[in-house]
Design a protein around this motif. Structure first.
Motif, PDB file in Angstrom:
ATOM      1  N   VAL A  86     -14.165  -1.837 -24.518  1.00 40.54           N
ATOM      2  CA  VAL A  86     -12.882  -1.669 -24.057  1.00 40.54           C
ATOM      3  C   VAL A  86     -11.697  -2.036 -24.936  1.00 40.54           C
ATOM      4  O   VAL A  86     -10.724  -1.507 -25.077  1.00 40.54           O
ATOM      5  CB  VAL A  86     -12.815  -1.998 -22.777  1.00 40.54           C
ATOM      6  N   LEU A  87     -12.143  -3.041 -25.630  1.00 47.61           N
ATOM      7  CA  LEU A  87     -11.051  -3.832 -26.621  1.00 47.61           C
ATOM      8  C   LEU A  87     -11.072  -3.205 -28.097  1.00 47.61           C
ATOM      9  O   LEU A  87     -10.153  -3.052 -28.729  1.00 47.61           O
ATOM     10  CB  LEU A  87     -11.224  -5.177 -26.724  1.00 47.61           C
ATOM     11  N   ALA A  89      -6.494  -2.097 -22.698  1.00 41.34           N
ATOM     12  CA  ALA A  89      -7.089  -3.537 -21.882  1.00 41.34           C
ATOM     13  C   ALA A  89      -6.032  -4.538 -22.400  1.00 41.34           C
ATOM     14  O   ALA A  89      -5.950  -5.153 -21.563  1.00 41.34           O
ATOM     15  CB  ALA A  89      -8.630  -3.576 -22.212  1.00 41.34           C
ATOM     16  N   ALA A  90      -5.818  -4.900 -23.694  1.00 40.58           N
ATOM     17  CA  ALA A  90      -5.344  -5.972 -24.012  1.00 40.58           C
ATOM     18  C   ALA A  90      -3.856  -5.897 -23.681  1.00 40.58           C
ATOM     19  O   ALA A  90      -3.177  -6.986 -23.153  1.00 40.58           O
ATOM     20  CB  ALA A  90      -5.051  -6.045 -25.769  1.00 40.58           C
ATOM     21  N   ALA A 126      -9.855 -16.466 -17.831  1.00 44.36           N
ATOM     22  CA  ALA A 126     -11.530 -15.744 -18.104  1.00 44.36           C
ATOM     23  C   ALA A 126     -11.425 -14.747 -16.924  1.00 44.36           C
ATOM     24  O   ALA A 126     -12.020 -13.761 -17.078  1.00 44.36           O
ATOM     25  CB  ALA A 126     -12.515 -16.709 -18.113  1.00 44.36           C
ATOM     26  N   GLY A 127     -10.924 -15.193 -15.735  1.00 46.21           N
ATOM     27  CA  GLY A 127     -11.283 -14.424 -14.701  1.00 46.21           C
ATOM     28  C   GLY A 127     -10.618 -13.249 -14.633  1.00 46.21           C
ATOM     29  O   GLY A 127     -10.884 -12.043 -14.304  1.00 46.21           O
ATOM     30  N   ILE A 167     -10.237  -7.181 -15.978  1.00 44.12           N
ATOM     31  CA  ILE A 167      -9.700  -5.982 -16.905  1.00 44.12           C
ATOM     32  C   ILE A 167     -10.456  -5.582 -17.709  1.00 44.12           C
ATOM     33  O   ILE A 167     -10.864  -4.161 -17.912  1.00 44.12           O
ATOM     34  CB  ILE A 167      -8.492  -6.649 -17.719  1.00 44.12           C
ATOM     35  N   THR A 168     -11.536  -6.134 -18.337  1.00 40.34           N
ATOM     36  CA  THR A 168     -12.387  -5.925 -19.475  1.00 40.34           C
ATOM     37  C   THR A 168     -13.880  -5.607 -18.937  1.00 40.34           C
ATOM     38  O   THR A 168     -14.632  -4.837 -19.500  1.00 40.34           O
ATOM     39  CB  THR A 168     -12.607  -6.803 -20.593  1.00 40.34           C
TER      40      THR A 168
END
Length: 275
Positions: A38-39, A45-46, A124-125, A130-131
């Motif tokens: 995804v990145l 996503a970023a 991190a959560g 998102i990813t």
């Protein structure tokens, strides 16, 4: 206090003593993960991650990571290896960096162990939401302490224990000056847990790490990089916020235990601690 009175290193956790004038130059928390599709596919996503953090980290920079390759007889060659997004807080004291492989939180204004690890876990959560990153293969918390000032450096043998001094404080003949000394030790603490300690005296306008800016005067550094690795994907650190918070706190506590074992009561008093 000698080694016998202090006890064996990591034998037990030492009581926390808050320092109102702590010599912390920076604190870094980092989570590493496998490359995510995804990145890699696009910046969507970023950009979602950046937008979600816009209130706390309003400034953004985008660049390229670089790796340095060394070959005998050849100049050092930097090679671009991927994008990096850096988000800065409004006061410019904290930076969040995201690459396709690592999430990093760095601050020059340390809010305390629990608050710092809590913020790393929150980030991190958000990244997991998102990813859908499933897990992390490495967690680390790193403290860079730096002592400066002629008066402070002259007192160094009273501020830190002998194991950390090296040649600092050793009697030298007339005309001899200790310009530089840096020691490194890697400690393994259980399965997968490690602590890399670097300590020593540096001359003016120098540093032991390219990511830590030099200062225009002599200094003494104590850098503690406490981390845990999970090479087996089946036993990796879950991406849940509570799991990240707990793992980061363990790393931070390990570094603190080494720090308290390394410094004297005079050190704590010198930097504003009540002992």
């Amino acid at each position: 206090m000698d080694t016998a009175e202090r006890g064996a290193l990591f034998e037990h956790e030492l009581v926390d003593v808050p320092l109102t004038e702590a010599p912390l130059a920076r604190v870094i928390g980092q989570l590493r993960f496998g490359t995510l599709s995804v990145l890699a596919s696009d910046d969507g996503a970023a950009q979602s991650f950046i937008k979600a953090l816009a209130e706390e980290y309003p400034y953004v920079e985008q660049g390229l990571e670089q790796a340095l390759f060394f070959a005998p007889g050849q100049p050092v060659k930097p090679t671009d290896v991927g994008k990096v997004w850096r988000l800065r807080s409004a006061n410019q004291q904290s930076v969040v960096a995201l690459t396709n492989g690592a999430l990093t939180l760095e601050t020059a204004s340390y809010p305390g162990r629990r608050a710092f690890c809590g913020e790393l876990a929150r980030l991190a959560g958000l990244l997991q939401t998102i990813t859908r990153v499933p897990s992390y293969n490495r967690v680390a918390v790193r403290y860079s302490n730096r002592l400066v000032g002629e008066e402070t450096l002259e007192q160094l043998p009273k501020l830190v224990h002998s194991e950390l001094l090296g040649l600092v404080g050793a009697p030298l003949a007339n005309g001899v000056r200790l310009a530089y000394t840096l020691s490194q030790a890697l400690l393994e603490v259980g399965d997968g847990a490690k602590l890399l300690a670097q300590f020593g005296r540096l001359p003016e306008s120098s540093t032991f790490d390219a990511s830590l800016p030099a200062v225009p005067e002599p200094s003494w550094v104590l850098d503690l990089d406490s981390y845990e690795e999970y090479p087996d994907p089946r036993a990796a650190l879950p991406a849940r916020e509570d799991s990240v918070s707990a793992a980061a706190n363990v790393c931070a506590e390990r570094a603190h235990t080494f720090f308290r074992w390394a410094v004297t009561k005079e050190f704590l008093s010198h930097f504003g601690g009540e002992v």
